[in-house]
Motif scaffolding. Sequence first.
Motif, PDB file in Angstrom:
ATOM      1  N   PRO A  39      55.839   0.413  62.320  1.00  0.00           N
ATOM      2  CA  PRO A  39      57.287   0.236  62.403  1.00  0.00           C
ATOM      3  C   PRO A  39      57.669  -0.608  63.623  1.00  0.00           C
ATOM      4  O   PRO A  39      57.062  -0.497  64.696  1.00  0.00           O
ATOM      5  CB  PRO A  39      57.808   1.672  62.542  1.00  0.00           C
ATOM      6  CG  PRO A  39      56.758   2.503  61.877  1.00  0.00           C
ATOM      7  CD  PRO A  39      55.456   1.824  62.214  1.00  0.00           C
TER       8      PRO A  39
ATOM      9  N   GLN B  56      62.407  -3.677  51.167  1.00  0.00           N
ATOM     10  CA  GLN B  56      62.698  -2.300  51.553  1.00  0.00           C
ATOM     11  C   GLN B  56      61.858  -1.878  52.751  1.00  0.00           C
ATOM     12  O   GLN B  56      62.358  -1.266  53.700  1.00  0.00           O
ATOM     13  CB  GLN B  56      62.456  -1.357  50.375  1.00  0.00           C
ATOM     14  CG  GLN B  56      62.832   0.095  50.672  1.00  0.00           C
ATOM     15  CD  GLN B  56      64.324   0.242  50.963  1.00  0.00           C
ATOM     16  OE1 GLN B  56      65.156  -0.177  50.169  1.00  0.00           O
ATOM     17  NE2 GLN B  56      64.657   0.831  52.103  1.00  0.00           N
TER      18      GLN B  56
ATOM     19  N   SER C 221      63.539  -0.991  56.320  1.00  0.00           N
ATOM     20  CA  SER C 221      63.392   0.399  56.767  1.00  0.00           C
ATOM     21  C   SER C 221      62.624   0.507  58.075  1.00  0.00           C
ATOM     22  O   SER C 221      62.849   1.434  58.864  1.00  0.00           O
ATOM     23  CB  SER C 221      62.693   1.225  55.688  1.00  0.00           C
ATOM     24  OG  SER C 221      63.430   1.233  54.485  1.00  0.00           O
ATOM     25  N   ASN C 222      61.721  -0.430  58.283  1.00  0.00           N
ATOM     26  CA  ASN C 222      60.861  -0.361  59.468  1.00  0.00           C
ATOM     27  C   ASN C 222      61.219  -1.393  60.536  1.00  0.00           C
ATOM     28  O   ASN C 222      60.474  -1.564  61.503  1.00  0.00           O
ATOM     29  CB  ASN C 222      59.402  -0.529  59.048  1.00  0.00           C
ATOM     30  CG  ASN C 222      58.894   0.659  58.269  1.00  0.00           C
ATOM     31  OD1 ASN C 222      58.507   1.676  58.847  1.00  0.00           O
ATOM     32  ND2 ASN C 222      58.915   0.545  56.946  1.00  0.00           N
TER      33      ASN C 222
END
Length: 322
Positions: A232, A251, A255-256
């Motif tokens: 991440p 995605q 998200s990261n």
Amino acid sequence: MRACYYDDIGAARDVLRTGDVPTPECGPGEVRVKLATSGVNPVDVKVRAGRKQPWPRIIPHSDGAGTIDQVGDGVDKKRIGERVWIWNAQWKRPFGTAAEYVALPSAQAVALPDKVSFAEGACLGIPAMTAFHAVELAMRSGKTLLVSGGAGAVGHYAIQFAKLAGATVLTTVSSPEKAKIAKEAGADHVIDYKTENVGDRVMALTDKRGVDAVVELNITANAKLLPTVLRPKGSVIVYGIAGPDLSLPAQFLLSNAIGIQFFLVFELDAAERARAVSGIGAALAQGKLIHRVDPRQFGLNDTAAAHEAVEQGASAKIVVTI
């Protein structure tokens, strides 16, 4: 002077010609280099076989090395006789290094240590500068890097610059022979993507954390691997593509909070270029770099064969001896 040139785009043997052309003279702020070598890169082949001819005549190749034999107004005459390597000789200009002489801005001819051969000097302009800048960007995210294609011209230098910067380097290759090349460059871990699962190996080698950054030669083909290798808030440094369109794992990236940085080595700004030139120079002076020059001999009359060798996937730098 003698030069290899083309007046139209097409296959190497159809359009490349060797003949006499006017010898360039220096303008203000320029140097003229008597060339010993001319480096052939994939971009040189792509431009020659491209869709349009940007100038009536092109002398190809951006990389090369030789000796300064003339300087223009505003350039220290002490540079005459200096051994140099060259960058961007044929970027946004019609006449590159496939010739006996090239005239270009003084800053684009960089001092070459005596212990570095002219053939090795012809490897630096595009591959080494790309590698240095890519590693510089990647190291902002951390010290564990995945270098895509570690046996390639850029990847091979990227491994070396990353190790000089104190990184732990993982790299991908496609054969045992290429694995040996990557290990000799200093890679800590080599993954053969033909026989191993890259994501599984990266996670095993990083205690399931993922790497801090990926140095990517072909994001078009490898984007799907990013969720399996990156931590991440990691980053992807992209210097190459294999097509005009790109599908990303959006995605995962969102998200990261993954950062993606594209760059083109020809368009580095002055500060970026200065850091790359300085870093390469320091590594050369210390004898820290391994260079991979293809052992085949190509003279100026063999430039078409040199282009074909690049098209056929030569694993080391193709150099034309002038």
